[in-house]
Design an enzyme around this catalytic site. Structure first.
Site, short mmCIF file in Angstrom:
data_model
loop_
_atom_site.label_atom_id
_atom_site.label_comp_id
_atom_site.label_asym_id
_atom_site.label_seq_id
_atom_site.Cartn_x
_atom_site.Cartn_y
_atom_site.Cartn_z
CD GLN A 125 -15.16 35.96 31.27
OE1 GLN A 125 -14.93 35.29 31.79
NE2 GLN A 125 -15.64 35.78 30.39
CD GLU A 243 -30.79 27.86 30.80
OE1 GLU A 243 -30.66 29.32 30.14
OE2 GLU A 243 -31.69 27.47 30.96
CG ASN A 369 -9.63 21.80 25.30
OD1 ASN A 369 -10.52 22.73 25.61
ND2 ASN A 369 -9.84 21.03 23.67
CD GLU A 370 -4.05 20.10 28.24
OE1 GLU A 370 -4.96 21.79 28.17
OE2 GLU A 370 -3.95 20.40 26.43
#
Lengths: 386, 351, 386, 351
Positions: A125, A243, A369-370
């Site tokens: 990616q 998904e 996560n921030e």
């Protein structure tokens, strides 16, 4: 609410369990972050394909089994239960394929999907760039139209699998005047094109888990574009929550880790700090909660629901759970925990160290996560933007 | 009651810091780590020139004759710069053990001067560690055997290299045969020496850990001040600020715990071992926490081999479990606080 | 470094220990958030004063003993060790007095300090206002000069002890044109002046621990001003970091709580969750760390050092430690933990509940922990302001 | 496999929510709490009108005859609105216990219709709770005695009121004398009934707790969106956002755990008790965490009696330890996961 498997689901589970029992390699494959390990894992993808297990959610005509999400969960549970190899083709099958099925032309689907399912094309990616990590709209790598080609110049980074993969998918700026989410185009390209150079990036364990990719006048035919020119952001985002959010980390993985942790603790109960039992109990509770939440989401989606902030709450939950489980294992192992896979004698111990190292990346990648907490606060809780 | 370091302590550690800043820049560490031995003769010589190898050796053996408290700030600096050398094991631990051997052991006369001038490397085998650090290049190995102390030469043992996540560590499985000839101290006297050694080793590890915690915090601060996202340095976001502030708090409150432990060891206070365990846990927790927060602030960069952070994180993870892991040290504290008649509560801090 | 008490310090400890043993009331005083309890605590302050123990760090001529910070720590250790009553006069002796000694006129010192030491004047603080909690510079309550008086109009809130106290100290805006830190003046005033109305605020336990104070043309003579007009911010801040930061929560308090927690756990070891031992061990480690850090700071100050960010790191550390210790106790007590002081039978249990409730306020008051983290990040670590 | 609620479940709980929103506004709760009994006849009558008292009573006794799964969303709403009534104890727990008494007990005929029409209040004494909730206004008390079930009238017992931090709770020490006349079920049969009751009670408490967690989160969101500091709503600061986001995560992942537990109880699955303990721990943890974060966001306001938050916090603290505290439920899970042959790992989620 009916928390029982149907007869069909039970049969499906038996079928995959039987196939895996007969086919999962008896020795552990080398890490797919080595050339040799990468090809070993490609062989395993081919084997999976031979049993029509490489992409179970795809339609049968594309090599899948048309599984719904519940069946997919059953497949994953059995897959992790059997200790089968990691999926080197995860980027393609779980991230790119759903997008291709929604936005690709018929010709593109035919061209890419069967080879992907067969393990012939393995995908990397290309989202992040230097300076555009969690802030993906800051992409600067250019794809300028020149007749029936795009000419790509610039740089991608943190591209997982890119060191050995065959193809890359990613977002590029096709309108040089544009900014942020506008003027981006979604492009698929083979990594052996002239003008591409790849610099492996060694990760914590010393192996090249990701790479920087440099593009110097790389010419890609227009037919490799997915969706309309300038619409790349929408293409990338449309299925981002869907998904994908569910498939990035299947619950079976963590339930397997928790089971192993319980065994590890039982084996060391005499000497380990008794308070570690707390973390072990929590690993069972949390991995079950994650599985239950996934089943609940899958049930809702099957009835026509949409994924909302689940993608963000999931990300935080599994990444913190994974850290906590692996930390607990490190504490149980104590002074032996520092031994690496490279140490021939370390055996099972070193797998925990691998897991611990890998878990460090969880709260960072795929949107830190921030960022996820900002999304939850603003989109789910309705707090004001700063 | 005075809880400050003497000025000459501070001056000395300042000068060592300045020296290490130049001699142990991360690029140099990477070079040393990639050598087979993982140790640099040149660096060892420079450490000796600074007087570090002679610190604990009595003056009669050409040393400086200082003690545990004198080492503590030095160990912190060695941790901060992640020095790849068996300096602490040789010049602090082995020097102490040899110097405290009963009687006029010939071993003292042979080895203490070599420790002082930096020419000897000594490894120590203790059952709390499953492997022996730096056995591979040790000139002498001091071995635990049922509380006896044995001294063996490298050629008298078999060893296998093990692979640590911390590329600067050189760990070995060692097999050897104890005999009357190798025994240098009987168990009757050895038991308390090994206790003293274990406490000193855990103390030194704690000091290294707090140095590492500080280094990882500093790397996190530097990175977050430079790295921009959404048009601003990430260090201006509250989420980043608060994570780093929490690290600073942990470090602030681990340091005095470390210094009390050093004082207790130096003066052989009755709570020596409890205070050392406290220091090991507090400094280890600060280092572990600092690693987690610093990697989070570094983002994907923190997960790479090329960012310096990894060198310090791995050292922190390894040292946290060396010379007694969390379970070991927690148990020593639990045994103390739950014992009947333990003097707890206000006014017993320096008991 | 010499971590031994001098002979003089040891004698001082023995002296206070002996006095407390003879004088600490054998029954627990009523909460000073009740009228009756307030006066019981005032009597205790008078008793302390009679033994010259009410303000040990003050000069002898003002009723103190000229103790240095180490002796003050010893005093506090013995005070908590003896289970002596909470100090109803804390605002005055620990917060106002150091400022008065630095900024007050000789006349003011003579007028206020002896009565404070004697327990004749008990002081409340007037910092916060609605809309100016953690952001203290947003103060709007006015003190407009009118000849030799200030005329005060506006409102203060969260004023601890104000329901029953005699005097108030606080910051007021003397220059109506000014903003933020400028144009503020530090004023002392008796709470029985005409135009003052006090509305008690009930806290979690139902008792009025703080109050709102409304000022309606309240006239205060100019001689009640401390420092120069318009310089109030500097007066308030100059000593804010200094000994105050150290004296707000003395380590003896938490060492006593930890000791009680260890006893509680030992008494319930058979039935309690074994993992709670972790929290109990941590309570000992953290309360010791807090004591050690305080001794280190006191030693440094005695040698002429200054308090820097310690005030902020301290605040975070003790408030989180206090929460954790009291939570651990609640978990050990299990289903009995909900019984209140008002329950005659609850005894020791209810003291833990009181402590738990009180600990909830720790991370909030005296500058919320979020503000403290900002201060640490910006002033101590040098991170950029947002 | 279908992990969604039926539409009529959702519609019913929606209608109850709308009803409670009006009938149980915080001002009304405060009024009720200040009464001596702490219970409101008028509110109870309205709850009965909504059909809530009849939910578990079989149709033959004028009830609706629904089961555990039907209650779970209702309990959540009762928690969210902190309803001060012994509704769960009477209409869910006591109804279940009476209905499952062996044989054709006269007690069923006497009490189940009264439960259904809302006229009876029943209190339950179980050794896991040191006190008996709502004994003071109970028309009947169902008492545990060595696994036997006894039924006594209020006048047959002595009781003393205790004072809970949660002003809506009415707890009593109860002393009484078991006799043949009071026994309504022998221990042989009673043991499994008490197990079933304990699991149902813990399940109901868990559902109340997750409702409370959500309410405290909502109060925190409301407050932080309105309250300004430094010229901005505090909800725009990352520190506040991230604390509330973490609460939302805990709630999201506790809910499916609760629903699995309800299903396990309803269908008497072999892991019923383990799944209930899991739910009690997860929902209790979410509520405890939500309380801590919401008070932090509320600042000093959260520490007052007048801000509504306190009512929900105190209920959460009390319920977290009722019907089995953390230790109790953690032990049930630990005993399961460490048992030999426990079916753990992927694919055993619904075993």
């Amino acid at each position: 609410m009916r928390l029982e498997y149907t007869e069909r689901q039970t049969k499906f589970r038996a079928e995959i369990r039987e196939w895996l029992a007969a086919n999962v390699p008896s020795h552990e494959l080398k890490s797919f972050d080595t050339k040799e390990g990468f090809e070993e894992h490609r062989e395993w993808e081919r084997k999976l394909h031979s049993g029509r297990w490489s992409a179970v959610t795809w339609p049968t005509e594309l090599g899948g089994r048309g599984c719904d999400l519940i069946e997919w969960l059953i497949f994953e549970e059995e897959y992790w239960r059997a200790g089968a190899p990691l999926r080197v083709n995860q980027n393609g099958i779980f991230l790119l394929a759903p997008t291709l099925m929604e936005y690709g032309t018929e010709e593109q689907k035919k061209r890419f999907l069967p080879r992907m399912a067969a393990g012939d094309d393995l995908w990397a990616q290309g989202w992040s760039e230097p300076g555009a990590g969690s802030d993906m709209a800051a992409i600067r790598c250019k794809a300028v139209r020149d007749g029936d080609h795009y000419v790509i110049n610039g740089q991608k980074t943190w591209s997982t699998r890119a060191v050995f993969a065959d193809w890359l998918f990613g977002l590029f700026r096709s309108d040089p005047e544009s900014s942020r989410h506008h003027g981006l185009t979604f492009v698929l390209l083979p990594l052996n094109l002239p003008g591409i150079s790849i610099r492996p990036i060694k990760q914590l364990n010393g192996l090249p888990g990701f790479a920087e990719i440099f593009f110097d006048d790389v010419r890609v035919p227009v037919e490799n574009r997915m969706g309309e020119e300038g619409q790349g952001w929408n293409v990338a985002m449309a299925t981002a929550g869907f998904e994908r959010g569910l498939m990035l980390r299947s619950p079976g993985r963590f339930q397997k880790t928790s089971k192993d942790l319980i065994e590890l603790y039982k084996d060391n109960r005499e000497t380990a700090d008794p308070s570690i039992s707390d973390a072990v109990v929590k690993s069972w509770m949390d991995s079950e909660a994650y599985a239950l939440s996934t089943y609940a989401t899958a049930s809702r989606l099957r009835k026509g629901g949409h994924i909302g902030a689940e993608a963000s709450t999931n990300k935080i939950f599994w990444s913190e759970m994974d850290l906590a489980m692996n930390e607990a294992a490190m504490h149980i192992l104590g002074p032996s925990a520092e031994l690496m896979t490279q140490d021939g004698e370390a055996g099972e111990i070193s797998r925990w160290l691998d897991g611990f190292l890998f878990s460090q990346a969880g709260p960072i990648y795929a949107g830190s996560n921030e960022i996820q907490r900002n999304i939850i606060a603003e989109r789910m809780l309705g707090l004001p933007r700063s | 009651m005075d809880f400050t370091f003497k000025e000459d302590h501070i001056d000395f550690s300042d000068s060592i810091r300045k020296f290490l800043m130049v001699e142990a820049a991360p690029e140099m560490l990477r070079e040393i780590w990639e050598t087979e031995s993982g140790r640099s003769k040149a660096l060892r010589e420079k450490l000796a020139e600074q007087g570090l190898t002679a610190l604990s050796v009595p003056e009669e053996f050409n040393g400086i004759g200082l003690g545990d408290l004198d080492w503590i700030l030095i160990h912190q600096e060695l941790g901060y710069y992640a020095i790849p050398d068996s300096l602490s094991d040789t010049a602090y631990l082995a020097a102490w053990l040899l110097n405290n051997l009963p009687g006029d052991a010939a071993l003292k006369k042979e080895w203490l001067p070599k420790i002082a001038n930096g020419s000897a490397r000594i490894a120590i085998a203790h059952p709390v560690n499953p492997m022996v650090a730096d056995a591979g290049n040790a000139d002498l190995l001091l071995m635990w055997h049922n509380d006896e102390i044995h001294a063996v030469q490298r050629k008298q043992v078999q060893m296998t290299l093990r692979t640590s996540i911390d590329a600067s560590r050189r760990l070995f499985d060692v097999t050897w045969k104890p005999s009357d000839a190798t025994r240098i101290c009987p168990a009757s006297h050895g038991a308390s020496l090994w206790q003293g050694l274990l406490d000193r080793a855990a103390l030194a590890a704690a000091a290294h850990l707090i140095g590492l915690a500080q280094r990882m915090l500093d790397l996190g601060i530097d990175y977050s001040a430079q790295r921009k996202q959404f048009g601003k340095p990430i260090g201006s976001f509250q989420a980043v600020k608060h994570q780093l502030a929490d690290v600073a708090v942990k470090i602030e409150f681990a340091k005095p715990v470390l210094y009390r432990a050093a004082y207790s060891v130096m003066h052989d206070k009755s709570r020596r071992s409890v205070n050392v365990s406290h220091a090991k846990l507090a400094c280890g927790e600060a280092a572990w926490f600092s690693a987690r927060k610093s990697i989070q602030v570094h983002g994907a960069m923190g997960y790479t081999w090329e960012a310096d952070l990894q060198m310090f994180m791995k050292r922190a993870w390894a040292l946290n479990a060396a010379w007694g892991d969390q379970s070991f040290h927690k148990k020593r504290i639990a045994d103390f606080i739950y014992s009947s008649g333990a003097a707890l509560g206000p006014g017993e801090t320096f008991t």
